[in-house]
Design a protein around this motif. Structure first.
Motif, short mmCIF file in Angstrom:
data_model
loop_
_atom_site.label_atom_id
_atom_site.label_comp_id
_atom_site.label_asym_id
_atom_site.label_seq_id
_atom_site.Cartn_x
_atom_site.Cartn_y
_atom_site.Cartn_z
N HIS A 110 -6.54 -1.58 3.27
CA HIS A 110 -6.17 -3.70 2.35
C HIS A 110 -4.87 -3.86 1.62
O HIS A 110 -4.54 -2.46 1.38
N SER A 130 0.84 -0.91 -0.17
CA SER A 130 -0.17 0.11 -0.17
C SER A 130 0.94 1.13 -0.10
O SER A 130 1.35 1.36 0.28
N LYS A 184 -2.68 -3.68 -1.09
CA LYS A 184 -2.22 -2.88 -2.58
C LYS A 184 -3.40 -1.56 -3.10
O LYS A 184 -3.70 -1.76 -4.26
N ILE A 185 -3.35 -0.93 -1.57
CA ILE A 185 -3.97 -0.11 -2.07
C ILE A 185 -3.30 1.36 -1.94
O ILE A 185 -2.64 1.27 -1.37
N LYS A 226 -10.67 -2.70 -1.99
CA LYS A 226 -10.09 -3.10 -3.33
C LYS A 226 -11.62 -1.52 -4.31
O LYS A 226 -10.76 -0.97 -5.38
N LYS A 227 -12.52 -2.32 -4.39
CA LYS A 227 -13.19 -1.15 -3.93
C LYS A 227 -13.43 0.51 -4.23
O LYS A 227 -13.97 1.02 -4.43
#
Length: 159
Positions: free
Chosen positions: A117, A102, A119-120, A136-137
């Motif tokens: 979360h 992240s 990889k944000i 992710k969203k």
């Protein structure tokens, strides 16, 4: 000058710049919690002026160095995962968790027990509310406040 509490545990591939405070029971630069990549060690860089108050953990990177930027304030029981980057002037409140890979933009504040979360990317100047979840969203804009599970925009973050 670096303040390193005698109870802190520092991994072998950790670089700590000047004027950093590392409080009691911090664990810095241990292997990444990534199944199959536990033997990787790209290290941790803690830049000048940052304060890790105590009981803080940060994992060594597997793909790249994990970075804590300048003048960050990281409170007790917060965690930064492997390969993550905290840009300058980030605050993590008690219990905040930052997933691996992240990127937390400068001047961002992450609230009590909030979870980001893996990889944000959190843009510059955001405020993430207590117990929030950024997944992710989640679509985030610079200098806005977010709260909830999952997060929802709640207004402009005026500093």
């Amino acid at each position: 000058m670096i303040h390193l509490d005698k109870t802190a545990i520092i991994g072998k591939n950790v670089i700590i710049e000047d004027d950093v405070y590392i409080g009691p029971y911090c664990i810095i630069g241990m292997p990444p919690e990534w199944k199959g990549r536990e033997n990787e060690d790209k290290g941790v860089l803690i830049k000048k002026g940052s304060r890790l108050t105590g009981l803080f953990t940060v994992d060594s990177g597997a793909d790249k160095q994990t970075i804590i930027g300048e003048n960050c304030y990281l409170m007790k029981h917060s965690h930064v995962g492997h390969d993550a980057t905290l840009e300058n002037n980030v605050t993590l409140s008690c219990g905040a968790k930052i997933g691996g890979h992240s990127i937390i933009g400068e001047y961002t504040n992450i609230g009590l027990n909030a979870v980001i979360h893996q990889k944000i990317s959190i843009p510059r100047g955001c405020m993430i509310g207590a117990s929030a979840f950024v997944g992710k969203k989640s679509l985030l804009k610079p200098n806005y406040k977010y709260a909830g599970v999952p997060v929802k925009e709640i207004g402009k973050n005026e500093r």
